[in-house]
Design an enzyme around this catalytic site. Sequence first.
Site, short mmCIF file in Angstrom:
data_model
loop_
_atom_site.label_atom_id
_atom_site.label_comp_id
_atom_site.label_asym_id
_atom_site.label_seq_id
_atom_site.Cartn_x
_atom_site.Cartn_y
_atom_site.Cartn_z
N LEU A 74 0.77 -1.22 -0.12
CA LEU A 74 -0.07 0.01 -0.18
C LEU A 74 0.99 1.67 0.14
CD1 LEU A 74 -2.57 -0.82 2.85
CD2 LEU A 74 -2.97 -0.17 -0.16
N ASP A 75 1.09 2.00 -1.06
CA ASP A 75 1.59 3.65 -1.28
C ASP A 75 1.42 4.28 0.36
OD1 ASP A 75 -0.90 5.18 -1.38
OD2 ASP A 75 -0.35 4.90 -3.78
N TYR A 76 2.43 5.33 0.93
CA TYR A 76 2.60 5.92 1.46
C TYR A 76 1.04 6.18 1.65
CZ TYR A 76 5.06 10.16 4.55
OH TYR A 76 4.87 10.06 5.37
N SER A 121 -1.74 5.85 0.88
CA SER A 121 -2.80 4.68 1.14
C SER A 121 -2.69 3.76 2.64
CB SER A 121 -2.46 3.20 0.02
OG SER A 121 -2.43 4.38 -1.29
#
Length: 193
Positions: free
Chosen positions: A39-41, A43
């Site tokens: 999950l990106d920063y 998200s």
Amino acid sequence: YLVMNKPRGYVTTVSDPEGRKTVMDLIPISTRVFPVGRLDYLSEGLLLFTNDGDLANKIIHPSFGITKTYEVKVFGKVSDVLLKKLRNGVNTVEGFLKPKSVRVIEQLPNKTWLEFRLEEGKNREIRRICEACDITIDKLKRVAIGSLSVHTLQPGRWEYLTKSDLLKGIGINKDGSKRKDFQDYDSPKKTID
């Protein structure tokens, strides 16, 4: 096997050369585990951890068809035409991206909540689909993998899972085959017309 509700502002990696906080900072255990997928920063939401590489591969590899469910808040109202475009998929420089499904789950005065379901889970897939449709994302949260949901965990919290519970939650039998009676996450949120 661990399940976490990842908060925004953490990198999904074991260590970060830039010195940012990682999801590992939230797990004070001595056993070495690693995040399954990313999950990106910015998200948030459901993130699994394990030291079982074979099972991790089954969760993230598209051939197993494990559905990941996301709730995405976007700016503006999503018209029927735009919704159809999202559902049909888009061509990007990285290739064709198409979600398993997209539906509107809440309409706010200036924003819309969408539910995306993905099976392939390519890198930043939802963000790239929305960008190709000129949609700006305000918030992105993974709420489920298979039937495993994050609704009972507060952001930043985590809990242990048994391998049996994890397999049951993602719809895989102990021998690695898909369960025939498996039902993906059933959202309590209804579709908005």
